[in-house]
Write an enzyme that holds these catalytic residues in place. Structure first.
Site, PDB file in Angstrom:
ATOM      1  N   LYS A 116       0.874  -1.119   0.448  1.00 23.45           N
ATOM      2  CA  LYS A 116      -0.010  -0.305  -0.156  1.00 23.45           C
ATOM      3  C   LYS A 116       0.571   1.598   0.157  1.00 23.45           C
ATOM      4  O   LYS A 116       0.086   2.193  -0.468  1.00 23.45           O
ATOM      5  CB  LYS A 116      -0.800  -0.200   1.254  1.00 23.45           C
ATOM      6  CG  LYS A 116      -2.203  -1.640   1.027  1.00 23.45           C
ATOM      7  CD  LYS A 116      -2.626  -1.094   2.526  1.00 23.45           C
ATOM      8  CE  LYS A 116      -4.252  -1.855   2.045  1.00 23.45           C
ATOM      9  NZ  LYS A 116      -4.704  -1.046   3.409  1.00 23.45           N
ATOM     10  N   GLU A 199      -1.879   7.149   8.391  1.00 26.54           N
ATOM     11  CA  GLU A 199      -3.099   8.174   7.434  1.00 26.54           C
ATOM     12  C   GLU A 199      -3.776   8.575   8.742  1.00 26.54           C
ATOM     13  O   GLU A 199      -3.741   8.378   9.804  1.00 26.54           O
ATOM     14  CB  GLU A 199      -4.203   7.589   6.964  1.00 26.54           C
ATOM     15  CG  GLU A 199      -3.186   7.365   5.612  1.00 26.54           C
ATOM     16  CD  GLU A 199      -4.743   6.045   5.025  1.00 26.54           C
ATOM     17  OE1 GLU A 199      -5.426   5.805   5.217  1.00 26.54           O
ATOM     18  OE2 GLU A 199      -4.336   5.369   3.129  1.00 26.54           O
ATOM     19  N   ARG A 292      -8.305  -7.846  -8.282  1.00 25.95           N
ATOM     20  CA  ARG A 292      -8.819  -8.899  -8.027  1.00 25.95           C
ATOM     21  C   ARG A 292     -10.613  -8.727  -8.644  1.00 25.95           C
ATOM     22  O   ARG A 292     -10.780  -7.404  -8.121  1.00 25.95           O
ATOM     23  CB  ARG A 292      -8.087  -9.298  -6.818  1.00 25.95           C
ATOM     24  CG  ARG A 292      -9.281  -8.879  -5.632  1.00 25.95           C
ATOM     25  CD  ARG A 292      -8.948  -9.968  -4.058  1.00 25.95           C
ATOM     26  NE  ARG A 292      -8.803  -9.117  -2.496  1.00 25.95           N
ATOM     27  CZ  ARG A 292      -9.936  -7.999  -2.474  1.00 25.95           C
ATOM     28  NH1 ARG A 292     -11.115  -8.871  -2.782  1.00 25.95           N
ATOM     29  NH2 ARG A 292      -9.527  -7.278  -1.186  1.00 25.95           N
TER      30      ARG A 292
HETATM   31  P1  ADP Z   1     -13.546  -7.516  -1.019  1.00 23.95           P
HETATM   32  O1  ADP Z   1     -13.468  -7.993  -1.515  1.00 23.95           O
HETATM   33  O2  ADP Z   1     -15.010  -6.880  -0.256  1.00 23.95           O
HETATM   34  O3  ADP Z   1     -12.687  -6.232  -0.707  1.00 23.95           O
HETATM   35  P2  ADP Z   1     -11.919  -8.121   1.528  1.00 23.95           P
HETATM   36  O4  ADP Z   1     -11.155  -6.937   1.822  1.00 23.95           O
HETATM   37  O5  ADP Z   1     -12.511  -8.346   2.897  1.00 23.95           O
HETATM   38  O6  ADP Z   1     -13.377  -8.369   1.063  1.00 23.95           O
HETATM   39  O7  ADP Z   1     -11.077  -9.676   1.617  1.00 23.95           O
HETATM   40  C1  ADP Z   1     -11.233 -10.305   0.485  1.00 23.95           C
HETATM   41  C2  ADP Z   1     -11.625 -11.340   1.273  1.00 23.95           C
HETATM   42  O8  ADP Z   1     -10.009 -11.812   1.119  1.00 23.95           O
HETATM   43  C3  ADP Z   1     -11.643 -12.043   2.921  1.00 23.95           C
HETATM   44  O9  ADP Z   1     -12.460 -13.715   2.772  1.00 23.95           O
HETATM   45  C4  ADP Z   1     -10.662 -11.756   3.643  1.00 23.95           C
HETATM   46  O10 ADP Z   1     -10.229 -12.696   4.816  1.00 23.95           O
HETATM   47  C5  ADP Z   1      -9.985 -12.093   2.706  1.00 23.95           C
HETATM   48  N1  ADP Z   1      -8.322 -11.035   2.497  1.00 23.95           N
HETATM   49  C6  ADP Z   1      -8.673  -9.596   2.466  1.00 23.95           C
HETATM   50  N2  ADP Z   1      -6.811  -9.202   2.041  1.00 23.95           N
HETATM   51  C7  ADP Z   1      -6.316 -10.341   2.596  1.00 23.95           C
HETATM   52  C8  ADP Z   1      -5.158 -10.950   2.841  1.00 23.95           C
HETATM   53  N3  ADP Z   1      -4.113  -9.649   3.157  1.00 23.95           N
HETATM   54  N4  ADP Z   1      -4.744 -11.279   4.081  1.00 23.95           N
HETATM   55  C9  ADP Z   1      -5.426 -12.023   4.311  1.00 23.95           C
HETATM   56  N5  ADP Z   1      -6.358 -12.955   3.857  1.00 23.95           N
HETATM   57  C10 ADP Z   1      -6.883 -11.601   3.073  1.00 23.95           C
HETATM   58  P1  ADP Z   2      -8.034  -2.806   3.824  1.00 25.52           P
HETATM   59  O1  ADP Z   2      -7.158  -3.781   2.579  1.00 25.52           O
HETATM   60  O2  ADP Z   2      -8.085  -4.060   4.271  1.00 25.52           O
HETATM   61  O3  ADP Z   2      -9.249  -3.617   2.473  1.00 25.52           O
HETATM   62  P2  ADP Z   2      -8.265  -0.313   3.705  1.00 25.52           P
HETATM   63  O4  ADP Z   2      -7.316   0.390   3.562  1.00 25.52           O
HETATM   64  O5  ADP Z   2      -9.326  -0.648   2.085  1.00 25.52           O
HETATM   65  O6  ADP Z   2      -7.710  -1.569   3.931  1.00 25.52           O
HETATM   66  O7  ADP Z   2      -9.326   0.285   4.702  1.00 25.52           O
HETATM   67  C1  ADP Z   2     -10.480  -0.262   5.220  1.00 25.52           C
HETATM   68  C2  ADP Z   2     -11.977   0.540   5.632  1.00 25.52           C
HETATM   69  O8  ADP Z   2     -10.597   1.493   6.993  1.00 25.52           O
HETATM   70  C3  ADP Z   2     -11.753   1.160   5.076  1.00 25.52           C
HETATM   71  O9  ADP Z   2     -13.336   0.527   4.415  1.00 25.52           O
HETATM   72  C4  ADP Z   2     -12.245   2.751   6.479  1.00 25.52           C
HETATM   73  O10 ADP Z   2     -13.575   2.159   6.607  1.00 25.52           O
HETATM   74  C5  ADP Z   2     -11.556   1.870   7.578  1.00 25.52           C
HETATM   75  N1  ADP Z   2     -10.250   3.257   7.169  1.00 25.52           N
HETATM   76  C6  ADP Z   2      -9.285   3.303   6.378  1.00 25.52           C
HETATM   77  N2  ADP Z   2      -8.431   4.016   6.434  1.00 25.52           N
HETATM   78  C7  ADP Z   2      -9.425   5.008   7.163  1.00 25.52           C
HETATM   79  C8  ADP Z   2      -8.984   6.406   7.299  1.00 25.52           C
HETATM   80  N3  ADP Z   2      -7.304   6.934   7.023  1.00 25.52           N
HETATM   81  N4  ADP Z   2      -9.708   7.134   7.903  1.00 25.52           N
HETATM   82  C9  ADP Z   2     -11.152   6.663   8.636  1.00 25.52           C
HETATM   83  N5  ADP Z   2     -10.943   4.899   8.298  1.00 25.52           N
HETATM   84  C10 ADP Z   2      -9.946   4.313   7.992  1.00 25.52           C
END
Ligand code: ADP
Ligand code: ADP
Ligand code: MG
Length: 491
Positions: A116, A199, A292
């Site tokens: 990231k 952030e 993905r």
């Molecule tokens: P979405 O596709 O809606 O963003 P998620 O971000 O929750 O859904 O991730 C989709 C699936 O992949 C979930 O089953 C989550 O547990 C898994 N997953 C996502 N990122 C990781 C990671 N870095 N390591 C392990 N599992 C992950």
């Molecule tokens: P992941 O890879 O686990 O999906 P994201 O960066 O997409 O991580 O963040 C997942 C969730 O965490 C976001 O949908 C939001 O709800 C919260 N989040 C992430 N960054 C911030 C931020 N800077 N401030 C507030 N909430 C955040």
């Protein structure tokens, strides 16, 4: 086009991909661990590649085993689904090296977005609005210095994080040094990578994301946006398309921003650009790219009438899509609820067990993506998702109404599910009026005293053995007679 494709995954997403492959006359193989050897999907697929073992690490995460067996079975291409190996560049490279096609981005693109900090660098390069924070790799002192500069609260996020894990809130400067060490230890354990970034924390925000398909030549098509604001612990629970909180002008601006970012690296595959929109002034900021297919892709399919899995396969096979942006339109409103085997009234504890009976709801504008049938086991080896319920109606209000009565007709016995909780939640005035933010559930009352639950059960006429085998529990039906509104409500 490919003749034989392996879906290196399990559960609902494996079933979803197999169905598209079979629609197009492609032989569909799936992987199955010992725990899944009798799962519904193994009966639907044209071939099964057995992965000995139970734990994910020995099975769905075993690169060597999967690539070798795929080769032996003369597989042309591998679809990784989501989770497991879907974002693992090493897997993609090994698939390619073995002479097969990886249905996904290039390993380089996966690396750029899996990290990231790298993704933020690309956002800077393309003038994509970014949440104030880390701009490049920083050591501990620099991170501490930077956090003081932007001001608290801040989030420490794992560079390799995903699935809502590896995110830590730091409220004041006295806590930063200690929290930074904790975050790094946690990231190392969870992702085998202790790099973190920071952030500015946005307390009142909406999560809005853009679905795209990139052809690999710089051309990026968008399939509108989704609103995934309803989250629990940074994990999505309910997703909608389109995002009715924003104007169509704003939506267009966000689509353009996503396209601009991805065309820079000639993105190939289905992908999602995630943004956070600050409710203070409706400005939006880039968060990450999920390189993905995502869990919530069906809501975009429902409103556009497109099969995104097929588009993904076409791109991988270098087929012409015969599709222009102007031909992609949407109608109505769609919503998805993730149905997990968890007990929402016991802190969402996993509720593994044997499904005695499952009756998915059916009806006009109703879609259920599931890999589960009667007598299937929800094990604790993998994630607790049972299915996804997706509904489509002319507008948001009608969609919510349809979701409520659709969930009423969901029968799942043998395990606890999130069905009653979701039904209750989407009946809330705040949800109906679209007046909530990503942290809404933090202050939402989910723990209902056990006595009240028991009284509700007696009133509803269900016998229940708290620690026992709960043979009579009927989740979906229980909610219709079990008046959740009579129970303590959150705010
Ligand atoms: P979405 O596709 O809606 O963003 P998620 O971000 O929750 O859904 O991730 C989709 C699936 O992949 C979930 O089953 C989550 O547990 C898994 N997953 C996502 N990122 C990781 C990671 N870095 N390591 C392990 N599992 C992950
Ligand atoms: P992941 O890879 O686990 O999906 P994201 O960066 O997409 O991580 O963040 C997942 C969730 O965490 C976001 O949908 C939001 O709800 C919260 N989040 C992430 N960054 C911030 C931020 N800077 N401030 C507030 N909430 C955040
Ligand atoms: Mg995310």
């Amino acid at each position: 086009m490919f003749n034989k494709v392996l879906v290196a995954n399990r559960g609902e997403i494996a079933a979803r991909i197999v169905s598209t492959l079979q629609d197009h006359g492609i032989e569909a193989y799936v992987t199955a661990s010992d725990a899944d050897s009798k799962s519904e999907i193994t009966r639907k697929a044209d071939g099964v590649i057995h992965l000995e073992g139970y734990q994910a690490i020995d099975t769905y995460l075993s690169i060597e085993k999967i690539v070798k067996k795929a080769k032996t079975n003369k597989i042309d291409a591998i679809h990784p689904g989501y989770g497991f190996l879907a974002e693992n560049p090493d897997f993609a490279q090994k698939v390619i090296d073995a002479g097969m096609t990886f249905i996904g981005p290039t390993p380089y693109q996966m690396k750029s977005f899996g990290d990231k900090i790298e993704a933020r660098k690309l956002a800077i390069k393309t003038d994509t609005p970014l949440i104030q924070g880390t701009k490049s790799e920083m050591n501990d002192e620099e991170i501490i210095e930077k956090s003081k500069e932007i001001g608290f609260p801040i989030l420490i996020k794992a560079a390799a994080g995903g699935g809502g894990r590896g995110i830590r809130l730091v409220n004041k400067k006295e806590e930063i040094t200690e929290q930074l060490q904790n975050a790094k230890t946690e990231a190392k354990l969870a992702f085998n990578d202790d790099r973190v970034y920071i952030e500015k924390y946005i307390p009142y925000a909406r999560h809005i994301e853009v679905q795209v398909i990139g052809r690999g030549n710089g051309e990026i098509l968008h399939f509108f946006e989704r609103d995934c604001t309803m989250q629990r612990k940074n994990q999505k629970l309910i997703e909608e398309a389109p995002a009715s909180i924003i104007s169509r002008n704003k939506a267009n601006e966000i689509h353009e921003t996503a396209i601009n970012l991805l065309s820079e690296i000639k993105y190939k595959n289905a992908g999602t650009v995630e943004f956070l929109m600050d409710l203070k002034d409706h400005s939006f900021y880039f968060m990450e790219v999920n390189a993905r297919i995502q869990v919530e892709h069906p809501v975009s399919e429902m409103i556009t009438g497109e099969d995104l899995i097929w588009r993904q396969i076409q791109v991988a096979a270098q087929e012409d899509l015969n599709l222009d942006q102007k031909d992609i339109n949407y109608t109505g409103h769609a919503m998805e609820a993730r149905i997990n085997a968890e007990n929402p009234y016991m802190n969402f504890n996993p509720s593994p067990g044997k499904i005695n009976k499952i009756r998915h709801p059916i009806g006009a504008g109703v879609r259920v993506d599931s890999g589960i049938s009667d007598y299937d086991e929800i094990t604790s080896f993998y994630d607790p998702m049972i299915s996804k319920v997706i509904v489509h109606s002319p507008n948001r209000e009608a969609t919510i109404r349809k979701m409520i009565h659709t969930l009423d007709n969901y029968i799942i016995t043998g395990v606890h599910t999130t069905v009653p909780f979701i039904k209750n939640l989407i009946s809330e005035k705040d949800f109906l009026t679209n007046n909530y933010h990503t942290k809404y559930l933090d202050s939402y009352k989910t723990s209902i005293p056990e006595e009240i639950i028991n009284i509700a059960r007696i009133v509803a006429g269900f016998s229940f053995n708290r620690s026992g085998e709960n043979k009579d529990r009927i989740n979906g039906k229980m909610t219709s007679s079990w008046k959740l509104s009579a129970l303590p409500q959150g705010n």
